[in-house]
Design an enzyme around this catalytic site. Structure first.
Site, PDB file in Angstrom:
ATOM      1  N   GLU A 165      44.051  57.330  71.913  1.00 15.41           N
ATOM      2  CA  GLU A 165      44.229  56.365  70.819  1.00 15.41           C
ATOM      3  C   GLU A 165      45.676  56.274  70.325  1.00 15.41           C
ATOM      4  N   TYR A 167      47.665  58.795  69.594  1.00 14.57           N
ATOM      5  CA  TYR A 167      48.085  59.870  68.685  1.00 14.57           C
ATOM      6  C   TYR A 167      49.069  60.811  69.398  1.00 14.57           C
ATOM      7  N   ARG A 215      39.786  64.549  74.344  1.00 15.67           N
ATOM      8  CA  ARG A 215      39.647  63.081  74.330  1.00 15.67           C
ATOM      9  C   ARG A 215      40.847  62.500  75.040  1.00 15.67           C
ATOM     10  N   HIS A 253      45.858  52.541  68.898  1.00 17.51           N
ATOM     11  CA  HIS A 253      45.604  51.783  67.664  1.00 17.51           C
ATOM     12  C   HIS A 253      46.481  50.539  67.569  1.00 17.51           C
ATOM     13  N   GLN A 340      32.727  46.370  58.602  1.00 17.96           N
ATOM     14  CA  GLN A 340      32.944  45.957  57.219  1.00 17.96           C
ATOM     15  C   GLN A 340      32.868  47.102  56.201  1.00 17.96           C
TER      16      GLN A 340
HETATM   17  P1  FAD Z   1      20.801  34.284  51.912  1.00 19.07           P
HETATM   18  O1  FAD Z   1      21.105  34.938  53.169  1.00 19.07           O
HETATM   19  O2  FAD Z   1      21.378  32.950  51.671  1.00 19.07           O
HETATM   20  O3  FAD Z   1      19.197  34.185  51.783  1.00 19.07           O
HETATM   21  C1  FAD Z   1      18.552  33.480  50.770  1.00 19.07           C
HETATM   22  C2  FAD Z   1      17.150  33.106  51.217  1.00 19.07           C
HETATM   23  O4  FAD Z   1      16.425  32.595  50.111  1.00 19.07           O
HETATM   24  C3  FAD Z   1      17.118  32.034  52.283  1.00 19.07           C
HETATM   25  O5  FAD Z   1      16.383  32.489  53.407  1.00 19.07           O
HETATM   26  C4  FAD Z   1      16.426  30.857  51.601  1.00 19.07           C
HETATM   27  O6  FAD Z   1      15.600  30.115  52.498  1.00 19.07           O
HETATM   28  C5  FAD Z   1      15.584  31.562  50.556  1.00 19.07           C
HETATM   29  N1  FAD Z   1      15.229  30.719  49.392  1.00 19.07           N
HETATM   30  C6  FAD Z   1      16.059  30.044  48.560  1.00 19.07           C
HETATM   31  N2  FAD Z   1      15.362  29.438  47.588  1.00 19.07           N
HETATM   32  C7  FAD Z   1      14.066  29.726  47.814  1.00 19.07           C
HETATM   33  C8  FAD Z   1      12.850  29.385  47.131  1.00 19.07           C
HETATM   34  N3  FAD Z   1      12.829  28.656  46.030  1.00 19.07           N
HETATM   35  N4  FAD Z   1      11.688  29.849  47.643  1.00 19.07           N
HETATM   36  C9  FAD Z   1      11.664  30.608  48.772  1.00 19.07           C
HETATM   37  N5  FAD Z   1      12.787  30.967  49.426  1.00 19.07           N
HETATM   38  C10 FAD Z   1      13.960  30.535  48.951  1.00 19.07           C
HETATM   39  N6  FAD Z   1      28.339  38.275  55.994  1.00 19.07           N
HETATM   40  C11 FAD Z   1      28.810  39.411  56.447  1.00 19.07           C
HETATM   41  O7  FAD Z   1      28.734  40.421  55.741  1.00 19.07           O
HETATM   42  N7  FAD Z   1      29.357  39.530  57.682  1.00 19.07           N
HETATM   43  C12 FAD Z   1      29.440  38.467  58.501  1.00 19.07           C
HETATM   44  O8  FAD Z   1      29.944  38.594  59.629  1.00 19.07           O
HETATM   45  C13 FAD Z   1      28.941  37.230  58.059  1.00 19.07           C
HETATM   46  N8  FAD Z   1      29.021  36.142  58.833  1.00 19.07           N
HETATM   47  C14 FAD Z   1      28.518  34.968  58.378  1.00 19.07           C
HETATM   48  C15 FAD Z   1      28.603  33.848  59.192  1.00 19.07           C
HETATM   49  C16 FAD Z   1      28.098  32.648  58.761  1.00 19.07           C
HETATM   50  C17 FAD Z   1      28.209  31.453  59.657  1.00 19.07           C
HETATM   51  C18 FAD Z   1      27.468  32.547  57.489  1.00 19.07           C
HETATM   52  C19 FAD Z   1      26.897  31.244  57.022  1.00 19.07           C
HETATM   53  C20 FAD Z   1      27.400  33.647  56.664  1.00 19.07           C
HETATM   54  C21 FAD Z   1      27.930  34.856  57.091  1.00 19.07           C
HETATM   55  N9  FAD Z   1      27.920  35.988  56.296  1.00 19.07           N
HETATM   56  C22 FAD Z   1      28.383  37.173  56.759  1.00 19.07           C
HETATM   57  C23 FAD Z   1      27.457  35.935  54.897  1.00 19.07           C
HETATM   58  C24 FAD Z   1      26.064  36.536  54.704  1.00 19.07           C
HETATM   59  O9  FAD Z   1      25.182  36.010  55.657  1.00 19.07           O
HETATM   60  C25 FAD Z   1      25.593  36.239  53.289  1.00 19.07           C
HETATM   61  O10 FAD Z   1      26.516  36.797  52.380  1.00 19.07           O
HETATM   62  C26 FAD Z   1      24.237  36.852  53.027  1.00 19.07           C
HETATM   63  O11 FAD Z   1      23.285  36.319  53.909  1.00 19.07           O
HETATM   64  C27 FAD Z   1      23.770  36.579  51.598  1.00 19.07           C
HETATM   65  O12 FAD Z   1      22.525  37.185  51.440  1.00 19.07           O
HETATM   66  P2  FAD Z   1      21.438  36.689  50.402  1.00 19.07           P
HETATM   67  O13 FAD Z   1      20.215  37.461  50.741  1.00 19.07           O
HETATM   68  O14 FAD Z   1      21.982  36.803  49.032  1.00 19.07           O
HETATM   69  O15 FAD Z   1      21.231  35.152  50.662  1.00 19.07           O
HETATM   70  P1  NAP Z   2      35.134  31.838  51.097  1.00 16.73           P
HETATM   71  O1  NAP Z   2      35.527  32.962  51.930  1.00 16.73           O
HETATM   72  O2  NAP Z   2      35.175  31.964  49.639  1.00 16.73           O
HETATM   73  O3  NAP Z   2      36.013  30.602  51.564  1.00 16.73           O
HETATM   74  C1  NAP Z   2      35.911  29.350  51.003  1.00 16.73           C
HETATM   75  C2  NAP Z   2      37.047  28.465  51.517  1.00 16.73           C
HETATM   76  O4  NAP Z   2      36.925  27.228  50.907  1.00 16.73           O
HETATM   77  C3  NAP Z   2      38.403  29.015  51.206  1.00 16.73           C
HETATM   78  O5  NAP Z   2      39.201  28.853  52.351  1.00 16.73           O
HETATM   79  C4  NAP Z   2      38.903  28.138  50.070  1.00 16.73           C
HETATM   80  O6  NAP Z   2      40.286  28.040  50.325  1.00 16.73           O
HETATM   81  C5  NAP Z   2      38.131  26.858  50.247  1.00 16.73           C
HETATM   82  N1  NAP Z   2      37.750  26.216  48.991  1.00 16.73           N
HETATM   83  C6  NAP Z   2      37.282  26.783  47.855  1.00 16.73           C
HETATM   84  N2  NAP Z   2      37.024  25.847  46.916  1.00 16.73           N
HETATM   85  C7  NAP Z   2      37.307  24.664  47.484  1.00 16.73           C
HETATM   86  C8  NAP Z   2      37.261  23.313  47.013  1.00 16.73           C
HETATM   87  N3  NAP Z   2      36.837  23.030  45.792  1.00 16.73           N
HETATM   88  N4  NAP Z   2      37.658  22.346  47.841  1.00 16.73           N
HETATM   89  C9  NAP Z   2      38.085  22.622  49.090  1.00 16.73           C
HETATM   90  N5  NAP Z   2      38.167  23.881  49.575  1.00 16.73           N
HETATM   91  C10 NAP Z   2      37.775  24.886  48.776  1.00 16.73           C
HETATM   92  O7  NAP Z   2      33.658  31.410  51.448  1.00 16.73           O
HETATM   93  P2  NAP Z   2      32.938  31.061  52.805  1.00 16.73           P
HETATM   94  O8  NAP Z   2      33.868  30.824  53.906  1.00 16.73           O
HETATM   95  O9  NAP Z   2      31.975  30.003  52.425  1.00 16.73           O
HETATM   96  O10 NAP Z   2      32.143  32.372  53.117  1.00 16.73           O
HETATM   97  C11 NAP Z   2      31.083  32.786  52.226  1.00 16.73           C
HETATM   98  C12 NAP Z   2      30.970  34.269  52.241  1.00 16.73           C
HETATM   99  O11 NAP Z   2      30.439  34.698  53.482  1.00 16.73           O
HETATM  100  C13 NAP Z   2      32.324  34.867  52.061  1.00 16.73           C
HETATM  101  O12 NAP Z   2      32.361  35.658  50.912  1.00 16.73           O
HETATM  102  C14 NAP Z   2      32.557  35.652  53.295  1.00 16.73           C
HETATM  103  O13 NAP Z   2      33.061  36.942  53.022  1.00 16.73           O
HETATM  104  C15 NAP Z   2      31.197  35.772  53.941  1.00 16.73           C
HETATM  105  N6  NAP Z   2      31.423  35.714  55.381  1.00 16.73           N
HETATM  106  C16 NAP Z   2      31.916  36.808  55.953  1.00 16.73           C
HETATM  107  C17 NAP Z   2      32.233  36.787  57.275  1.00 16.73           C
HETATM  108  C18 NAP Z   2      32.776  38.017  57.940  1.00 16.73           C
HETATM  109  O14 NAP Z   2      33.088  37.969  59.119  1.00 16.73           O
HETATM  110  N7  NAP Z   2      32.896  39.134  57.261  1.00 16.73           N
HETATM  111  C19 NAP Z   2      32.057  35.639  58.009  1.00 16.73           C
HETATM  112  C20 NAP Z   2      31.558  34.514  57.392  1.00 16.73           C
HETATM  113  C21 NAP Z   2      31.263  34.571  56.051  1.00 16.73           C
HETATM  114  P3  NAP Z   2      41.313  27.249  49.413  1.00 16.73           P
HETATM  115  O15 NAP Z   2      40.841  27.465  48.010  1.00 16.73           O
HETATM  116  O16 NAP Z   2      42.623  27.852  49.737  1.00 16.73           O
HETATM  117  O17 NAP Z   2      41.213  25.853  49.891  1.00 16.73           O
HETATM  118 FE1  SF4 Z   3      30.228  50.029  60.517  1.00 18.88          FE
HETATM  119 FE2  SF4 Z   3      27.700  49.807  59.717  1.00 18.88          FE
HETATM  120 FE3  SF4 Z   3      29.065  47.631  60.489  1.00 18.88          FE
HETATM  121 FE4  SF4 Z   3      28.267  49.498  62.268  1.00 18.88          FE
HETATM  122  S1  SF4 Z   3      26.970  48.162  61.022  1.00 18.88           S
HETATM  123  S2  SF4 Z   3      30.280  48.563  62.159  1.00 18.88           S
HETATM  124  S3  SF4 Z   3      28.540  51.353  61.076  1.00 18.88           S
HETATM  125  S4  SF4 Z   3      29.503  48.925  58.730  1.00 18.88           S
END
Ligand code: FAD
Ligand code: NAP
Ligand code: SF4
Length: 675
Positions: A165, A167, A215, A253, A340
């Site tokens: 890595e 080191y 390693r 790294h 994460q």
């Molecule tokens: P949600 O996942 O939004 O779940 C809410 C649920 O409530 C839904 O299934 C919906 O159908 C249900 N619901 C809503 N209203 C009602 C109702 N009235 N009755 C019954 N059911 C209802 N996060 C990461 O940590 N790492 C990532 O790599 C990552 N990648 C992402 C990539 C994408 C493209 C997207 C869109 C999101 C990603 N996220 C990632 C974000 C992550 O998925 C969300 O932060 C997380 O799913 C939020 O969890 P939650 O349970 O609060 O809500």
């Molecule tokens: P986000 O990370 O908060 O990004 C929102 C984007 O929209 C920003 O680029 C912001 O940039 C822009 N924005 C905010 N208000 C706006 C407005 N009024 N008009 C136009 N642009 C606006 O949210 P997200 O991309 O929706 O993701 C949602 C959550 O899912 C995030 O918290 C993220 O951490 C999580 N997620 C995580 C991963 C992962 O790989 N860890 C992947 C996907 C999602 P400007 O304000 O500069 O324009």
């Molecule tokens: Fe790290 Fe848990 Fe994500 Fe695996 S699932 S990479 S152990 S945070």
């Protein structure tokens, strides 16, 4: 008869036997630095109870100059021996075995006292190292040997000597960092003198009945790295010097190739370890992106290695091996390789945990115990917040009903799994599905819940997630404007020229989705290797392709926009943000920042720049995708409150800003632990 005859077979090391072929690889958790040795002991004991054959601790410094950080854990005094004895005793009582990793960081040590073979500063540290003289080298050897001797005294079953890595020991091996002309530099024989001498003298000090893992960097992934002939030569010398086992190190790294992130194919580097098989007679361990018993079994069965190292999977599920033994592999909480809560925390100075399992490294603090009173609990929303709450509530003995208006569980995870490079999310949702059955949770899908449906439950938990933020751009109601949900669900056609509004996590992911077509490189190892410029180290030094990365042409021409004037992706994961940026750059995605969104029309997106709204520019686009962030979906919670019922509100429904699955799961699990 087990499904994993190779993985679960014992390994006879002569003076001791490992009960199976699974090593928990070294991880820097930050636990040792808490000085709460009971907590450290419980972390490892929990994994020993889970039947892993041998664990390696996080890197422990042999002296101040070699420690990764000022204040990092060391093994230098009798006090250290006493502290570490708490850990080894608890592990042994739990039936486990544990080795201490001795980590001398060399020029990667984050402090002004760092030392190295030559004064070549690392690109990932601001501190130029001091070149060691002969006496200085002798001191480093002595300190490493002393750490090994004290580790034995503390009750460890062995040590792992960190030689990969990038080191300290690795820095001597390659000309990239070793410019010396004395007996520790120049020829390859001279450059490998130090690691060989270290292993030889450690063996002398600890006796024959003590495990020494070395390693060894088998593919450096940096310029002027080792050839594979050199790797074999070193491995043979390390065996002669007295090592018990050779473990695989992949990439320095500072390498610009991802090696463990989720977009790296599973078992992406097992072929590298396989090349060493047959050249040495001691067991060889392979590593990196092995996260299921099936993959571990295949790797050993195919002769890639004698053992597999899994580190992060043991954070996600400390009972990984026990469940594999019991034939319950579908119940193993999967490591999705997101980094994460583990590496991102480590590199931000926070205690490690796990997105999937918030109890990791919090074993003594987040207790899941049987509930004093059994309650009936309604959970609305089967995203990660709702599902983690449901599982933990059920585990504690509550009667749980989960509602979701969708036809499947998973919430937004179902969108995440569509992204090329995020295929691990499929298994994550599958695991939740299995656990719903195991815990006999009453799951009601296709049920759009209203306040009327929630009468009669003792507790109501609202986990309804989010709605997309409306960016209110003039012209956004045109046919050429779509939101990320419809794009990722494949509901709308997307043209060849695309403007993505919002460069957060979702904007990045949507761009990745749009520039790819066909099979994801994560599912196709040769394509992934070409994309990142990884080659066979037998043909090209360090395993770097001479003509660099060769990505496939982008499927679309994408412009990714944000209003902020900062670097794109600045707020993405600490250890993975660079990968997302590099990946989009390779696909010619145009990053445009500091914009004002003026209007959308049939020609595309009109923007201006800066507070004075200067430099009006048309981003020509067939499709404009809105990824402008999210807002909490709280209407159900508000309705309940209007009726005098106070629900628990979690996940995105609670706070949408900076929401991710890590926070949603942590919040849900912690609520369920006390409800
Ligand atoms: P949600 O996942 O939004 O779940 C809410 C649920 O409530 C839904 O299934 C919906 O159908 C249900 N619901 C809503 N209203 C009602 C109702 N009235 N009755 C019954 N059911 C209802 N996060 C990461 O940590 N790492 C990532 O790599 C990552 N990648 C992402 C990539 C994408 C493209 C997207 C869109 C999101 C990603 N996220 C990632 C974000 C992550 O998925 C969300 O932060 C997380 O799913 C939020 O969890 P939650 O349970 O609060 O809500
Ligand atoms: P986000 O990370 O908060 O990004 C929102 C984007 O929209 C920003 O680029 C912001 O940039 C822009 N924005 C905010 N208000 C706006 C407005 N009024 N008009 C136009 N642009 C606006 O949210 P997200 O991309 O929706 O993701 C949602 C959550 O899912 C995030 O918290 C993220 O951490 C999580 N997620 C995580 C991963 C992962 O790989 N860890 C992947 C996907 C999602 P400007 O304000 O500069 O324009
Ligand atoms: Fe790290 Fe848990 Fe994500 Fe695996 S699932 S990479 S152990 S945070």
């Amino acid at each position: 008869m087990t499904n994993y005859p190779h993985l679960l077979a014992p390994l006879d090391l002569g003076f001791t036997t490992l009960k199976n072929r699974v090593l928990m690889g070294s991880m820097h958790t930050g636990l040792e630095e808490t000085r709460d040795w009971n907590r450290v002991a419980e972390f490892y004991a929990e994994r020993a109870r889970g039947d892993v054959a041998l664990m390696v601790t996080g890197g422990i410094g042999p002296n101040l100059e070699g420690s990764v950080l000022p204040g990092a854990a060391m093994m230098t005094t009798e006090e250290d021996v006493k502290n570490h004895s708490v850990v080894t005793q608890r592990v042994h009582e739990a039936g486990g075995k544990i080795a201490m990793q001795i980590l001398h960081a060399g020029r990667y040590a984050y402090g002004p006292k760092c030392v190295a073979p030559s004064p070549v500063k690392s690109p990932i540290s601001p501190f130029p190292p001091t070149e060691l003289d002969e006496e200085g080298i002798e001191k480093q050897i002595g300190d490493i040997v002393n750490a090994a001797r004290l580790a034995r005294k503390a009750g460890y079953d062995g040590v792992e000597i960190m030689g990969s890595e990038g080191y300290f020991l690795n820095q001597f091996i390659v000309t990239h960092t070793n410019k010396r002309t004395d007996r520790w530099g120049g020829s390859y024989e001279n450059r490998i003198r130090l690691p060989i001498e270290v292993v030889r003298r450690v063996r002398e000090a600890v006796g024959t009945d003590f495990i020494i893992i070395y390693r060894l960097s088998m593919i450096d992934l940096v310029p002027n790295g080792s050839t594979f002939d050199e790797v074999v030569q070193l491995a043979k010398e390390i065996e002669k010097a007295g090592a018990t086992i050779i473990n695989t190190g992949i990439g320095w790294h500072e390498a610009r190739v991802p090696t463990i992130a989720t977009s790296v194919p599973r078992r992406a580097f097992a072929w590298v370890t396989q090349k060493l098989m047959g050249h040495v007679s001691i067991p060889v361990i392979t590593s990196n992106r092995i996260n299921t018993p099936e993959v571990g079994e295949a790797v050993i069965a195919e002769g890639c290695a004698d053992m597999v190292s899994m580190a992060r999977p043991m954070l996600a599920d400390p009972h990984f091996v026990k469940k594999a033994i019991a034939g319950k592999s579908a119940q193993i909480a999967p490591c999705i390789a997101c980094n994460q809560a583990c590496l991102d925390h480590t590199f931000s100075g926070k205690l490690t945990s796990c997105l999937v399992n918030p109890r990791a490294c919090h074993e003594t603090e987040l207790l899941i115990e049987p509930a004093a009173t059994t309650k009936s609990i309604a959970i609305v929303g089967a995203g990660p917040a709702g599902l983690s709450t449901a599982m933990t509530c059920a585990e504690r003995g509550h009667r749980v009903t989960v509602f979701d208006k969708a036809a499947e569980i998973g919430g937004q995870l179902n969108m995440a799994k569509q992204i090329p490079g995020k295929e691990e999310f499929w298994g994550f949702v599958d695991w939740y599905r299995t656990m719903i059955e195991v815990h006999d949770i009453d799951l009601r899908l296709n049920t759009d819940v209203t306040a009327d449906d929630l009468d009669g439950f003792d507790e109501v938990i609202i986990a309804t997630g989010v709605i997309p933020r409306d960016p209110e751009i003039p012209g956004q109601d045109g046919d050429n404007v779509v939101d990320y949900i419809d794009v990722l669900r494949g509901k709308v056609p997307v043209g060849k020229r695309v403007a993505v509004i919002g460069a957060g996590g979702i904007g990045f992911d949507v761009s990745e989705y749009l520039v790819h077509q066909g099979e994801s490189p994560t599912e196709n190892l040769p394509e992934w290797m070409a994309e990142w410029g990884v080659a066979d180290p037998a043909q090209h030094r360090g395993g770097l392709a001479p003509d660099g990365p060769k990505p496939e042409a982008p499927a679309r021409q994408v412009t990714l926009l944000q209003r902020k004037a900062e670097k794109h992706g600045k707020r993405l994961g600490k250890t993975t943000g660079w990968i997302h940026r590099a990946s989009l750059k390779m696909k010619d995605v145009n990053f445009v920042g500091g914009v004002n969104y003026e209007r959308i029309d049939a020609a595309g997106l009109h923007v201006s720049f800066g507070e004075a709204r200067e430099n009006p520019t048309l981003i020509e686009a067939d499709t404009i995708v809105l990824c402008a962030g999210q807002l909490p979906l709280r209407s159900l919670a508000d309705d309940l409150e209007a009726r005098g019922i106070t629900p628990h509100v979690i996940g995105g429904a609670d706070v949408a800003a900076e929401l991710d699955a890590k926070r949603a799961i942590d919040q849900g699990t912690r609520l369920a632990a006390v409800i």
